[in-house]
Design a protein around this motif. Structure first.
Motif, mmCIF file in Angstrom:
data_model
loop_
_atom_site.group_PDB
_atom_site.id
_atom_site.type_symbol
_atom_site.label_atom_id
_atom_site.label_comp_id
_atom_site.label_asym_id
_atom_site.label_seq_id
_atom_site.Cartn_x
_atom_site.Cartn_y
_atom_site.Cartn_z
ATOM 1 N N TRP A 32 93.532 61.435 35.626
ATOM 2 C CA TRP A 32 93.108 60.061 35.863
ATOM 3 C C TRP A 32 92.938 59.267 34.575
ATOM 4 C CZ3 TRP A 32 88.922 60.220 40.292
ATOM 5 C CH2 TRP A 32 89.533 60.645 41.474
ATOM 6 N N GLU A 33 92.573 59.943 33.518
ATOM 7 C CA GLU A 33 92.360 59.276 32.237
ATOM 8 C C GLU A 33 93.594 58.506 31.799
ATOM 9 O OE1 GLU A 33 92.149 60.980 27.770
ATOM 10 O OE2 GLU A 33 90.644 61.778 29.133
ATOM 11 N N VAL A 34 94.767 59.099 31.934
ATOM 12 C CA VAL A 34 95.988 58.457 31.462
ATOM 13 C C VAL A 34 96.654 57.576 32.514
ATOM 14 C CG1 VAL A 34 96.467 60.173 29.696
ATOM 15 C CG2 VAL A 34 97.371 60.504 31.981
ATOM 16 N N SER A 35 96.269 57.720 33.769
ATOM 17 C CA SER A 35 96.909 56.933 34.822
ATOM 18 C C SER A 35 96.051 55.756 35.291
ATOM 19 C CB SER A 35 97.233 57.824 36.025
ATOM 20 O OG SER A 35 96.044 58.285 36.637
ATOM 21 N N ASN A 36 94.896 55.560 34.669
ATOM 22 C CA ASN A 36 93.978 54.477 35.046
ATOM 23 C C ASN A 36 93.529 54.577 36.493
ATOM 24 O OD1 ASN A 36 93.806 53.173 32.532
ATOM 25 N ND2 ASN A 36 95.774 52.170 32.904
ATOM 26 N N THR A 37 93.480 55.795 37.016
ATOM 27 C CA THR A 37 93.015 56.030 38.373
ATOM 28 C C THR A 37 91.512 56.280 38.345
ATOM 29 O OG1 THR A 37 95.138 57.005 38.960
ATOM 30 C CG2 THR A 37 93.283 57.537 40.388
ATOM 31 N N TYR A 129 109.145 53.181 25.639
ATOM 32 C CA TYR A 129 107.869 53.336 24.938
ATOM 33 C C TYR A 129 106.960 54.273 25.716
ATOM 34 C CZ TYR A 129 106.062 49.912 28.270
ATOM 35 O OH TYR A 129 105.698 49.252 29.422
ATOM 36 N N ALA A 130 105.976 54.786 25.004
ATOM 37 C CA ALA A 130 104.983 55.670 25.618
ATOM 38 C C ALA A 130 103.627 55.350 25.028
ATOM 39 C CB ALA A 130 105.334 57.131 25.352
ATOM 40 N N ASN A 131 102.612 55.399 25.863
ATOM 41 C CA ASN A 131 101.224 55.229 25.439
ATOM 42 C C ASN A 131 100.552 56.584 25.558
ATOM 43 O OD1 ASN A 131 101.230 52.263 25.149
ATOM 44 N ND2 ASN A 131 101.636 52.311 27.325
ATOM 45 N N ILE A 132 100.030 57.097 24.440
ATOM 46 C CA ILE A 132 99.491 58.452 24.405
ATOM 47 C C ILE A 132 98.116 58.425 23.737
ATOM 48 C CG2 ILE A 132 99.897 60.816 23.609
ATOM 49 C CD1 ILE A 132 102.881 59.964 23.215
ATOM 50 N N THR A 133 97.115 59.032 24.373
ATOM 51 C CA THR A 133 95.805 59.088 23.724
ATOM 52 C C THR A 133 95.902 59.928 22.465
ATOM 53 O OG1 THR A 133 95.119 60.901 25.164
ATOM 54 C CG2 THR A 133 94.411 58.674 25.800
ATOM 55 N N GLU A 134 95.126 59.524 21.496
ATOM 56 C CA GLU A 134 95.158 60.114 20.161
ATOM 57 C C GLU A 134 94.909 61.627 20.156
ATOM 58 O OE1 GLU A 134 93.628 57.894 16.322
ATOM 59 O OE2 GLU A 134 91.949 58.602 17.546
ATOM 60 N N ASP A 135 94.155 62.118 21.132
ATOM 61 C CA ASP A 135 93.831 63.542 21.172
ATOM 62 C C ASP A 135 94.853 64.379 21.948
ATOM 63 O OD1 ASP A 135 93.158 62.452 23.637
ATOM 64 O OD2 ASP A 135 91.342 63.644 23.866
ATOM 65 N N ASN A 136 95.895 63.755 22.497
ATOM 66 C CA ASN A 136 96.894 64.477 23.281
ATOM 67 C C ASN A 136 98.025 64.949 22.358
ATOM 68 O OD1 ASN A 136 98.786 65.429 25.102
ATOM 69 N ND2 ASN A 136 98.488 63.760 26.550
ATOM 70 N N GLN A 137 97.718 65.967 21.567
ATOM 71 C CA GLN A 137 98.656 66.457 20.564
ATOM 72 C C GLN A 137 99.945 66.997 21.182
ATOM 73 O OE1 GLN A 137 98.417 66.046 17.186
ATOM 74 N NE2 GLN A 137 96.754 64.724 17.868
ATOM 75 N N GLN A 138 99.855 67.590 22.355
ATOM 76 C CA GLN A 138 101.047 68.126 23.014
ATOM 77 C C GLN A 138 102.040 67.003 23.334
ATOM 78 O OE1 GLN A 138 100.155 70.336 26.614
ATOM 79 N NE2 GLN A 138 101.896 71.685 26.278
ATOM 80 N N SER A 139 101.549 65.890 23.866
ATOM 81 C CA SER A 139 102.432 64.758 24.174
ATOM 82 C C SER A 139 102.942 64.092 22.905
ATOM 83 C CB SER A 139 101.709 63.733 25.047
ATOM 84 O OG SER A 139 101.610 64.205 26.362
ATOM 85 N N ILE A 140 102.101 63.987 21.902
ATOM 86 C CA ILE A 140 102.535 63.395 20.634
ATOM 87 C C ILE A 140 103.709 64.195 20.069
ATOM 88 C CG2 ILE A 140 101.849 63.029 18.224
ATOM 89 C CD1 ILE A 140 99.032 62.257 19.363
ATOM 90 N N ASN A 166 91.166 56.154 21.319
ATOM 91 C CA ASN A 166 92.272 55.338 20.846
ATOM 92 C C ASN A 166 93.544 55.757 21.577
ATOM 93 O OD1 ASN A 166 90.520 54.213 18.976
ATOM 94 N ND2 ASN A 166 91.205 55.529 17.316
ATOM 95 N N GLU A 167 94.406 54.783 21.825
ATOM 96 C CA GLU A 167 95.699 55.063 22.442
ATOM 97 C C GLU A 167 96.789 54.691 21.444
ATOM 98 O OE1 GLU A 167 96.858 54.521 26.859
ATOM 99 O OE2 GLU A 167 97.524 52.701 25.839
ATOM 100 N N LEU A 168 97.728 55.592 21.258
ATOM 101 C CA LEU A 168 98.834 55.374 20.334
ATOM 102 C C LEU A 168 100.023 54.798 21.092
ATOM 103 C CD1 LEU A 168 98.610 58.790 18.432
ATOM 104 C CD2 LEU A 168 97.402 56.641 17.939
ATOM 105 N N PHE A 169 100.722 53.890 20.437
ATOM 106 C CA PHE A 169 101.893 53.251 21.023
ATOM 107 C C PHE A 169 103.132 53.793 20.317
ATOM 108 C CE2 PHE A 169 105.005 49.701 21.116
ATOM 109 C CZ PHE A 169 105.152 49.602 22.487
ATOM 110 N N TYR A 170 103.999 54.467 21.085
ATOM 111 C CA TYR A 170 105.226 55.052 20.563
ATOM 112 C C TYR A 170 106.432 54.321 21.132
ATOM 113 C CZ TYR A 170 103.172 59.089 18.260
ATOM 114 O OH TYR A 170 102.488 59.903 17.389
ATOM 115 N N GLN A 171 107.456 54.123 20.295
ATOM 116 C CA GLN A 171 108.688 53.470 20.729
ATOM 117 C C GLN A 171 109.902 54.287 20.322
ATOM 118 O OE1 GLN A 171 107.782 49.608 18.735
ATOM 119 N NE2 GLN A 171 108.950 48.769 20.443
#
Length: 177
Positions: A32-37, A129-140, A166-171
């Motif tokens: 839910w954290e990443v899906s705004n649910t 693009y992808a929005n990834i929380t700063e602590d989600n090292q696997q997705s980064i 924090n949320e990181l913005f990747y392109q």
């Protein structure tokens, strides 16, 4: 080779048989954290979503594909194109692999490569693009390995309990032909 079939996995459209799988995913509070649910989804509401899943990405601005293994055709996750903007030729990408047993096997990397190729060849995408929380090292690691570049930080963007992340913005501006 089709754009949606890889060496170990393939991507397919949602089917009615995916209801229970979708129900488990959408009601897993860890996601839910990443899906705004903030509330659970009923099977009835998810059934309505499945009933509309055939609609064109140009109409609904999103596309959810099921990630399946080639060897036994088991559904192991989803990859989404969302906020599709045909005018500016861009879309967001999100991915989830369900069980820990299927993580770390390269399935997410392969799915991401396939969806990039599909988006470029069939949707004329200029950038993803992808929005990834700063602590989600696997997705980064996953997105950086696929060539995505961090181009911004949204400070205190995601509220989790009483704290903010924090949320990181990747392109990615792919050069796939």
């Amino acid at each position: 080779m089709t754009t949606l079939k890889g060496e170990n996995i393939y991507l397919r459209a949602l089917e009615q048989a995916d209801l229970d799988f979708l129900y488990l995913l959408e009601n897993d509070e860890k996601g839910w954290e990443v899906s705004n649910t903030t509330t659970p989804y009923s099977k009835h509401l998810l059934q309505q979503y499945l009933d509309q899943a055939h609609r064109d990405i140009y109409d609904v601005k999103q596309l959810r594909l099921v990630i399946c293994t080639n060897n036994n055709e088991t559904a192991i996750g989803f990859i989404d194109l969302y906020d599709f903007d045909p005018k500016h030729s861009r879309a967001g990408v999100g991915i989830v692999i369900f069980s820990e047993a299927n993580k770390g096997k390269g399935y997410a990397s392969e799915a991401l490569r396939l969806v990039i190729r599909y988006a470029v060849q069939h949707l004329n995408i200029h950038q993803l693009y992808a929005n990834i929380t700063e602590d989600n090292q696997q997705s980064i690691r996953l997105f950086e390995k696929a060539g995505f570049v961090k181009n911004g930080i949204k400070k205190d963007w995601i509220k989790v309990g009483n704290t903010y992340k924090n949320e990181l913005f990747y392109q990615l501006i792919p050069h796939v032909h």
